[in-house]
Design an enzyme around this catalytic site. Structure first.
Site, mmCIF file in Angstrom:
data_model
loop_
_atom_site.group_PDB
_atom_site.id
_atom_site.type_symbol
_atom_site.label_atom_id
_atom_site.label_comp_id
_atom_site.label_asym_id
_atom_site.label_seq_id
_atom_site.Cartn_x
_atom_site.Cartn_y
_atom_site.Cartn_z
ATOM 1 N N TYR A 107 49.790 58.418 25.555
ATOM 2 C CA TYR A 107 51.104 58.388 26.207
ATOM 3 C C TYR A 107 51.110 57.245 27.209
ATOM 4 O O TYR A 107 50.471 56.228 26.978
ATOM 5 C CB TYR A 107 51.434 59.783 26.803
ATOM 6 C CG TYR A 107 52.917 59.907 26.958
ATOM 7 C CD1 TYR A 107 53.762 59.847 25.843
ATOM 8 C CD2 TYR A 107 53.510 60.002 28.210
ATOM 9 C CE1 TYR A 107 55.140 59.874 25.975
ATOM 10 C CE2 TYR A 107 54.883 60.042 28.349
ATOM 11 C CZ TYR A 107 55.692 59.971 27.232
ATOM 12 O OH TYR A 107 57.052 59.988 27.377
ATOM 13 N N ARG A 159 66.311 53.272 26.132
ATOM 14 C CA ARG A 159 65.672 52.982 27.426
ATOM 15 C C ARG A 159 64.264 53.559 27.403
ATOM 16 O O ARG A 159 63.984 54.616 27.946
ATOM 17 C CB ARG A 159 66.501 53.584 28.568
ATOM 18 C CG ARG A 159 66.260 52.950 29.909
ATOM 19 C CD ARG A 159 65.628 53.900 30.910
ATOM 20 N NE ARG A 159 64.462 54.569 30.363
ATOM 21 C CZ ARG A 159 63.957 55.708 30.795
ATOM 22 N NH1 ARG A 159 64.510 56.361 31.767
ATOM 23 N NH2 ARG A 159 62.870 56.267 30.252
ATOM 24 N N LYS A 177 54.862 62.361 23.175
ATOM 25 C CA LYS A 177 55.249 63.475 24.038
ATOM 26 C C LYS A 177 54.922 64.820 23.364
ATOM 27 O O LYS A 177 54.430 65.744 24.001
ATOM 28 C CB LYS A 177 56.749 63.377 24.297
ATOM 29 C CG LYS A 177 57.133 64.016 25.563
ATOM 30 C CD LYS A 177 57.994 63.114 26.395
ATOM 31 C CE LYS A 177 57.894 63.516 27.834
ATOM 32 N NZ LYS A 177 58.652 62.716 28.723
ATOM 33 N N GLU A 248 65.138 62.394 25.351
ATOM 34 C CA GLU A 248 64.091 61.530 25.886
ATOM 35 C C GLU A 248 64.497 60.052 25.819
ATOM 36 O O GLU A 248 64.909 59.569 24.757
ATOM 37 C CB GLU A 248 62.817 61.742 25.040
ATOM 38 C CG GLU A 248 61.633 60.926 25.434
ATOM 39 C CD GLU A 248 61.000 61.399 26.733
ATOM 40 O OE1 GLU A 248 61.148 62.573 27.097
ATOM 41 O OE2 GLU A 248 60.349 60.573 27.385
ATOM 42 N N ASP A 249 64.401 59.371 26.954
ATOM 43 C CA ASP A 249 64.585 57.924 27.007
ATOM 44 C C ASP A 249 65.913 57.445 26.409
ATOM 45 O O ASP A 249 65.971 56.443 25.680
ATOM 46 C CB ASP A 249 63.387 57.206 26.363
ATOM 47 C CG ASP A 249 62.175 57.181 27.313
ATOM 48 O OD1 ASP A 249 62.272 57.784 28.403
ATOM 49 O OD2 ASP A 249 61.146 56.571 26.985
ATOM 50 N N ASP A 271 64.035 65.250 30.016
ATOM 51 C CA ASP A 271 62.814 65.177 30.813
ATOM 52 C C ASP A 271 62.865 64.053 31.843
ATOM 53 O O ASP A 271 62.323 64.178 32.928
ATOM 54 C CB ASP A 271 61.608 64.999 29.890
ATOM 55 C CG ASP A 271 60.315 65.064 30.675
ATOM 56 O OD1 ASP A 271 60.139 66.064 31.405
ATOM 57 O OD2 ASP A 271 59.509 64.122 30.590
ATOM 58 N N ASP A 272 63.524 62.944 31.477
ATOM 59 C CA ASP A 272 63.592 61.809 32.412
ATOM 60 C C ASP A 272 64.342 62.206 33.677
ATOM 61 O O ASP A 272 64.058 61.706 34.764
ATOM 62 C CB ASP A 272 64.294 60.620 31.754
ATOM 63 C CG ASP A 272 63.644 60.273 30.425
ATOM 64 O OD1 ASP A 272 62.433 60.015 30.429
ATOM 65 O OD2 ASP A 272 64.334 60.313 29.390
ATOM 66 N N ASN A 411 56.962 53.215 35.494
ATOM 67 C CA ASN A 411 56.049 52.996 34.373
ATOM 68 C C ASN A 411 56.515 51.808 33.551
ATOM 69 O O ASN A 411 57.702 51.520 33.548
ATOM 70 C CB ASN A 411 56.092 54.223 33.445
ATOM 71 C CG ASN A 411 55.142 55.295 33.878
ATOM 72 O OD1 ASN A 411 54.027 55.023 34.255
ATOM 73 N ND2 ASN A 411 55.602 56.529 33.809
#
Ligand code: NAD
Length: 554
Positions: A107, A159, A177, A248-249, A271-272, A411
Site C-alpha cells: 500500500y 485522485r 486496500k 476510494e480516491d 475512507d479519504d 502521501n
C-alpha cells in the site's frame, strides 16, 4: 446461512476440489511446496512438485528473504503481487506476520508508484473493471465475479493519493486496500471485491501512453457519470444484497456528492473523508493524553481544504460537540487553508464543502502568516504539497505551544509536509508528530522518538469488519467516532513516552477487532444492524476473522 456468514475457510473437501495441475494454478487452493505427502496423493500432485515438503512458516521465511534482496520497493511490490496471484494464504501469512515491513510495499507509499507504472508492470488482472461503455450491462459484468462480495472498494481513479488523475491505473489502490482489509481485519479475501469505474482520464500522458490499460477517452462527466455510478450501486446491492461499499480516491467534486447521495440509503463510506477523520481524531486524542489538554480547547489549522481536511474537521467538530461545545464554537476552532490561502468568509467561488469553515477574518495568503494570525495548537497537513511545513512554520508552532501538535499526513513520501526529523529538530523535540508516510525513528538530544503513521489502515479494516459482522444498513459518523476512541484506547503509556500517537502496527488485528466490535455495538444499539444481537458482540466479531493458515485437504 447467508453469504456473509460463510465459514472463513475455503471449502476443501477433496470431492469438490479440482485435482492435479489445476490445484496449483488456483491461488485460493494452492499451497505450493507445503502440500503434504497425503495431500499430494489425494489431489494427484505427485511429481508436479519438488519432493521436499515445507511448512508454511518455512515458505514465509523464504519469501521474506527473497523480497529483501530485491533492489527496490517497486520490485518488491511486483513480487508480492505475483505471490498473491500464486498462493493467497501464503501472501496473507507474510503480510500478517510482517505488517510493518510489508504494508508500505503493498500500500502507501509504494502503491503510488505502482499505479503510475500500472500498464508497464501489469501481469494478471485482479478485481472488476467497469467502463462507461458498460452502461446498461453493469449487472452482467458484476455477475462475472466468481465470489459473493461482502465488501467492495471502488474508485474512478481521478485522485489517486496525492498523485492526481491516474485513470484505470488507479486499480492498484482498491486492490491494495482490500489486501489490507483481509490482513489487518481478517475479512475473508473472497468477500473482497476491488472495482475500477473506468470513465476515462484527463491525464494527457496516459492517453498517449502505449501501455495504458484504460479507456482511451476523456472523462465522462455530468448526468452520464451519475447514471453509471447509480447503475453500479444498484446492481451491486441487488447481486450482493448486504455488500458494504467503500468509495476510494474520487476527486472532490464527486467524493462529497456521492457520499451525501448514498450514505443514508446503504452502507457506504468514503475512507479519504471519514477514515482519515477517525485516524486523525484518534491521534489528537493521544496527543492530548500527553499535553493534558481538552479537545474543546484546541484550535486546528489545516493545510489543505479537500476531502481529508474537511473530513477531519467535521469529525473534530462532532467530537467537540459531543464533549459539550456549541457547534458554532466548535466550527470556529477549525480553520482551513487551500492553494489560495486562508479560507475566509466572502472569498469568491468557495466550494460547498469549504463553506462551513469560512469564518470572518481578513484574507491571509500564506500558511506561516495564518499560524501567526490564528495561533493554532495543532497543524494538520493534507494538501499533498511536499515540504510545506518549513523550518519557519515548525519554529513558529514551537514558539506558540509548549507541545505543538504537528500532523504531516500527505502521501506519498514526496508529498509529506515535513519529515519526522525536521518536525522534531525544528521544535526542539517538542512536536507531537504523526505522519502519512512511514519515517524511521529519530534520535535527538539523546532521546529517540518513534513517529507512527496516522494511517487509515488503523481504521477502515475494523470499520468494514464491524459493518459486515452486524450487517449494518448504514455507516454513521458515530461509528467513526467510536472507531477513533477504540483506536486511541489501544495506545499504551510506553507508546506515548516515545512520542508514538498510534499503537504498534503489529497489533493491528487486535486493534481492528476492537474497532469492529465498537462499530457493531453502535449498529446494534441504533437499530442499524440486520439480525439478532449476538450474546457477545466482541467475540462474534473476532470469530469471523480470517486467519491465513493452510486448511488440511485430506
Ligand atoms: P484533496 O485533493 O481533496 O485536497 C487537497 C487540498 O489541498 C485541496 O483543498 C487543495 O486546494 C489544497 N491545496 C493544494 N495546494 C495547496 C497549497 N499550496 N497550500 C494549501 N492548500 C493546498 O485531497 P485529500 O483527499 O484531502 O488528500 C490530500 C493529501 O492527504 C494526499 O496526499 C493524501 O494522500 C493525503 N491523505 C493522507 C491520509 C493519511 O495519511 N491518513 C489520509 C487521507 C489523505
Amino acid at each position: 446461512m447467508t453469504k456473509l456468514e460463510r465459514p472463513a475457510a475455503i471449502p476443501v473437501a477433496t470431492d469438490v476440489l479440482p485435482r492435479g495441475f489445476a490445484v496449483l494454478q488456483d491461488p485460493t487452493l494452492n499451497k505450493g511446496t507445503a502440500f503434504t505427502e497425503r495431500e499430494r496423493d489425494a489431489l494427484g500432485l505427485r511429481g508436479l512438485l519438488p519432493p521436499h515438503v515445507f511448512s508454511q512458516d518455512e515458505q514465509a521465511d523464504r519469501v521474506l528473504k527473497y523480497i529483501r534482496q530485491l533492489p527496490n520497493d517497486l520490485e518488491k511490490h511486483i513480487a508480492l503481487n505475483a505471490l498473491h496471484d500464486r498462493n493467497e494464504a501464503l501472501f496473507f501469512r507474510v503480510i500478517c506476520d510482517n505488517i510493518d515491513e510489508i504494508q508500505p510495499l503493498i500500500y502507501t507509499p509504494t502503491v503510488g508508484l505502482a499505479c503510475q507504472k500500472y500498464g508497464l508492470i501489469f501481469q494478471r488482472p485482479r478485481g472488476l473493471f467497469i467502463g462507461s461503455n458498460d452502461r446498461g450491462r453493469v449487472a452482467e459484468v458484476l455477475q462475472n465475479w466468481p465470489y459473493p462480495a461482502g465488501l467492495i472498494v471502488v474508485t474512478d481513479g481521478e485522485r489517486i493519493l496525492g498523485l492526481g488523475d491516474l485513470g484505470a491505473n488507479g486499480m492498484g489502490i482498491p486492490v491494495g486496500k482490500l489486501s489490507l482489509y483481509a490482513a489487518c481485519a481478517g475479512i475473508h479475501p473472497n468477500l473482497c471485491l476491488p472495482v475500477m469505474l473506468d470513465v476515462g482520464t484527463n491525464n494527457g500522458e496516459l492517453l498517449t501512453d502505449p501501455y495504458y490499460v484504460g479507456l482511451r477517452q476523456r472523462r465522462v462527466r455530468g448526468e452520464a457519470y451519475d447514471e453509471l455510478v447509480d447503475e453500479f450501486i444498484t446492481a451491486a446491492r441487488r447481486i450482493f444484497p448486504e455488500v458494504v461499499i467503500q468509495f476510494e480516491d474520487f476527486a472532490n467534486h464527486n467524493a462529497f456528492r456521492l457520499l451525501a447521495r448514498y450514505r443514508d440509503r446503504i452502507p457506504v463510506f468514503n475512507d479519504d473523508i471519514q477514515g482519515t477523520a477517525a485516524v486523525a481524531l484518534a491521534g489528537i486524542f493521544s496527543a492530548l493524553r500527553i499535553t493534558g489538554g481538552e479537545l474543546t480547547a484546541q484550535k486546528i489549522l489545516f493545510l489543505g481544504a479537500g476531502e481529508a481536511a474537511t473530513g477531519i474537521a467535521n469529525l473534530v467538530v462532532s467530537a467537540m460537540a459531543a464533549q459539550g461545545l456549541a457547534e458554532q464554537e466548535a466550527l470556529r476552532r477549525c480553520w482551513l487553508t487551500d492553494s489560495r490561502g486562508l479560507v475566509v468568509k466572502g472569498r469568491a467561488d468557495l466550494a460547498e464543502h469549504k463553506q462551513r469553515y469560512a469564518h470572518d477574518h481578513a484574507p491571509v495568503g500564506d500558511f506561516l502568516a495564518a499560524i501567526q494570525a490564528l495561533k493554532p495548537t495543532a497543524i494538520i497537513g493534507v494538501a499533498a504539497v511536499g515540504g510545506t511545513f518549513t523550518r519557519e512554520v515548525l519554529e513558529e508552532m514551537a514558539r506558540l505551544n509548549e507541545r505543538p501538535i504537528v500532523f504531516a499526513l500527505s502521501n506519498p513520501t514526496s508529498k509529506s509536509e515535513c519529515t519526522a526529523e525536521e518536525a522534531y529538530r525544528h521544535t526542539g523535540g517538542r512536536a507531537l508528530f504523526a505522519c502519512g508516510s512511514p519515517f524511521d525513528p529519530v534520535t535527538l538530544g539523546g532521546k529517540t522518538f518513534v513517529p507512527r503513521q496516522g494511517n487509515n489502515s488503523y481504521i477502515f479494516p475494523g470499520v468494514g469488519l464491524g459493518a459486515i459482522a452486524s450487517r449494518a444498513r448504514k455507516i454513521t459518523d458515530e461509528m467513526f467516532m467510536g472507531a477513533a476512541h477504540a483506536l486511541a484506547h489501544c495506545v499504551t503509556e510506553s507508546d506515548l513516552e516515545q512520542g508514538s500517537l498510534y499503537p504498534a502496527l503489529p497489533r493491528i488485528r487486535e486493534v481492528s477487532a476492537g474497532i469492529g466490535a465498537k462499530v457493531a455495538q453502535i449498529a446494534y444499539r441504533r437499530g442499524l444492524a440486520t439480525g439478532p444481537v449476538p450474546q457477545d458482540i466482541a467475540a462474534d466479531v473476532k470469530s469471523r476473522m480470517y486467519d491465513p493458515v493452510y486448511p488440511s485437504c485430506v
